[in-house]
Enzyme design. Structure first.
Site, PDB file in Angstrom:
ATOM      1  CD  GLU A  73      11.987  -3.061  -3.651  1.00  0.00           C
ATOM      2  OE1 GLU A  73      11.838  -1.890  -3.243  1.00  0.00           O
ATOM      3  OE2 GLU A  73      11.442  -4.053  -3.134  1.00  0.00           O
ATOM      4  CG  HIS A  87       7.514  -4.247  -4.721  1.00  0.00           C
ATOM      5  ND1 HIS A  87       6.957  -4.611  -3.523  1.00  0.00           N
ATOM      6  CD2 HIS A  87       7.072  -5.147  -5.631  1.00  0.00           C
ATOM      7  CE1 HIS A  87       6.202  -5.692  -3.700  1.00  0.00           C
ATOM      8  NE2 HIS A  87       6.256  -6.040  -4.975  1.00  0.00           N
ATOM      9  CB  SER A  88       9.245   2.196  -3.862  1.00  0.00           C
ATOM     10  OG  SER A  88       8.209   2.495  -2.952  1.00  0.00           O
ATOM     11  CD  GLU A  94       6.441  -1.155  -1.614  1.00  0.00           C
ATOM     12  OE1 GLU A  94       6.357  -1.607  -2.760  1.00  0.00           O
ATOM     13  OE2 GLU A  94       6.846  -1.822  -0.647  1.00  0.00           O
ATOM     14  CG  ASN A 105       5.131  -9.429  -2.720  1.00  0.00           C
ATOM     15  OD1 ASN A 105       4.627 -10.044  -3.665  1.00  0.00           O
ATOM     16  ND2 ASN A 105       6.394  -9.018  -2.717  1.00  0.00           N
ATOM     17  NE  ARG A 106       7.656 -11.206   2.974  1.00  0.00           N
ATOM     18  CZ  ARG A 106       8.015 -10.289   2.090  1.00  0.00           C
ATOM     19  NH1 ARG A 106       7.422 -10.242   0.894  1.00  0.00           N
ATOM     20  NH2 ARG A 106       8.962  -9.410   2.349  1.00  0.00           N
ATOM     21  CB  ALA A 129      -0.940  -0.013   1.205  1.00  0.00           C
TER      22      ALA A 129
END
Ligand SMILES: *[C@@H]1O[C@H](CO)[C@@H](O)[C@H](O)[C@H]1NC(C)=O
Ligand SMILES: *[C@@H]1O[C@H](CO)[C@@H](O)[C@H](O)[C@H]1NC(C)=O
Ligand SMILES: *[C@@H]1O[C@H](CO)[C@@H](O)[C@H](O)[C@H]1NC(C)=O
Ligand SMILES: *[C@@H]1O[C@H](CO)[C@@H](O)[C@H](O)[C@H]1NC(C)=O
Ligand SMILES: [Zn+2]
Length: 355
Positions: free
Chosen positions: A314, A239-240, A116, A186-187, A114
């Site tokens: 990323e 992602h970041s 990112e 993401n897990r 959320a």
């Protein structure tokens, strides 16, 4: 290059320390109150100068997808893959110049985490560049694009509308602990689910959920990927803010047998990205660069679905003081252009590979 790696590893623990974030210095989202307004699009014939790039609300993202479908009717098809826990639609578009003909395809997503916010900016910028910039026309020749800018709408809305939740990462599912909600989507993917770098504690930012694919957002995305898997040559997930191009695995220190293919292409993309403004991105396996994290969509896409080329891009942020997940608006054009230069390299590779 190695120094950069050390720098990244030493700052990564900050990603998990929500408590240390200085909310007072955080600014409010600058998005327009009118939902129909989207900074990416104003008129058919004219795309917004990139100097005006800014963060967008969930509603703006959805309006944008519907707008481009309307404006590029025939080439763009929008679709809904499912709904979030709170019932919000999860949407994407397909860009296909010749929809009747089967072609290799590239999948690009953003927003599974959320906070990112820069990921959806880049995803929308990519859409704009692919559709409205004639110089990029050949990127949609012989290649279909699937772009989903927001995989975690509930978490995103929560992080935007409740300033103390600016660093919210998970979805908004209820858990067995009343006062701790949210699963790290993401897990939650079903490839070595429950492995290292994921938590069984609902209060953790890395909470993996009660079982693999327990979350509707992850299920929707997983089903969607399987539905297009036969054509997928490339999966890129935004992602970041570790400023890196990562490839599997995230669940182990080992690398896949074909890691050198992934590494070589990532380095080519990084070289193109560095030409924009001199920014260097670290390149390497997820575990080596940012640490273990089992149950990610990237590991699943490669390990379970069998897509060879899978990358987590990323985007930057950490190196802007106190703005890890909120690079200042004026830096968005460079971040977006850098990312798109990398995406172009990946896309040309995806297109040229024989199915
Ligand atoms: C696209 O064009 C077709 C045929 O002109 C029309 O039926 C359809 O409603 C249009 N779709 C959108 C999203 O505007
Ligand atoms: C259009 O794309 C070209 C090639 O990717 C790029 O150099 C140029 O800056 C883009 N123009 C705009 C206005 O984004
Ligand atoms: C696509 O077009 C751009 C600009 O016209 C050009 O620089 C690039 O080499 C082309 N790429 C391919 C693979 O044809
Ligand atoms: C772009 O490069 C300039 C000059 O090195 C630097 O000051 C600036 O911070 C860079 N911008 C971004 C967004 O990386
Ligand atoms: Zn993330």
């Amino acid at each position: 290059m190695y120094l950069l790696a050390v720098a990244i590893v030493s700052v990564v623990p900050a990603l998990c320390q929500e408590e240390t974030y200085n909310y007072q210095q955080e600014f409010q989202p600058t998005y327009h109150q009118n939902d129909a307004y989207n900074p990416f699009f104003k008129e058919t014939s004219q795309y917004k100068e990139e100097e005006k790039l800014q963060y967008s609300s969930f509603e703006q993202i959805n309006h944008y997808l519907l707008d481009v479908e309307r404006l590029y009717n025939g080439t763009v098809k929008s679709f809904e893959i499912g709904h979030s826990v709170e019932g919000r639609p999860i949407r994407g578009i397909r860009i296909s110049k010749n929809p009747g003909v089967r072609k290799p395809a590239l999948l690009l997503d953003a927003g599974i985490h959320a906070r990112e916010w820069v990921g959806p900016v880049v995803a929308q910028y990519a859409i704009q560049q692919l559709l409205a910039n004639a110089s990029n026309a050949n990127l949609t020749d012989g290649l279909d694009w699937y772009i989903l800018p927001m995989l975690n709408p509930d978490g995103y809305v929560f992080s935007m509308e409740h300033p103390p939740a600016r660093l919210w990462r998970k979805n908004k599912a209820q858990t067995f602990v009343n006062y701790c909600s949210g699963v790290d989507l993401n897990r939650n993917f079903d490839y070595v689910w429950g492995g290292p770098g994921s938590s069984d504690d609902p209060c953790s930012t890395n909470y993996r959920g009660p079982y693999p694919f327990s979350e509707p957002e992850a299920v929707a995305f997983g089903r969607f990927v399987l539905s297009i898997a036969q054509d997928l040559r490339m999966y890129l997930t935004l992602h970041s803010a570790a400023q890196a191009i990562l490839y599997p695995w995230g669940y182990t220190n080992l690398v896949p047998p074909d890691w050198q293919d992934l590494d070589a292409l990532a380095k080519k993309a990084e070289a193109a990205m560095s030409l924009v403004n001199g920014t260097r991105y670290h390149v390497g396996p997820t575990t080596k660069v940012v640490g273990l994290g089992a149950g990610g969509s990237d590991d699943w896409a490669k390990g379970a679905v069998g897509i060879k080329y899978v990358y987590t891009l990323e985007l930057p942020g950490l190196f802007y003081p106190e703005k890890g997940f909120h690079p200042p608006t004026e830096t968005l054009p460079i971040i977006a252009r850098e990312a798109f230069e990398g995406i172009k390299v990946f896309a040309e590779h995806a297109r040229n590979r024989r199915p």
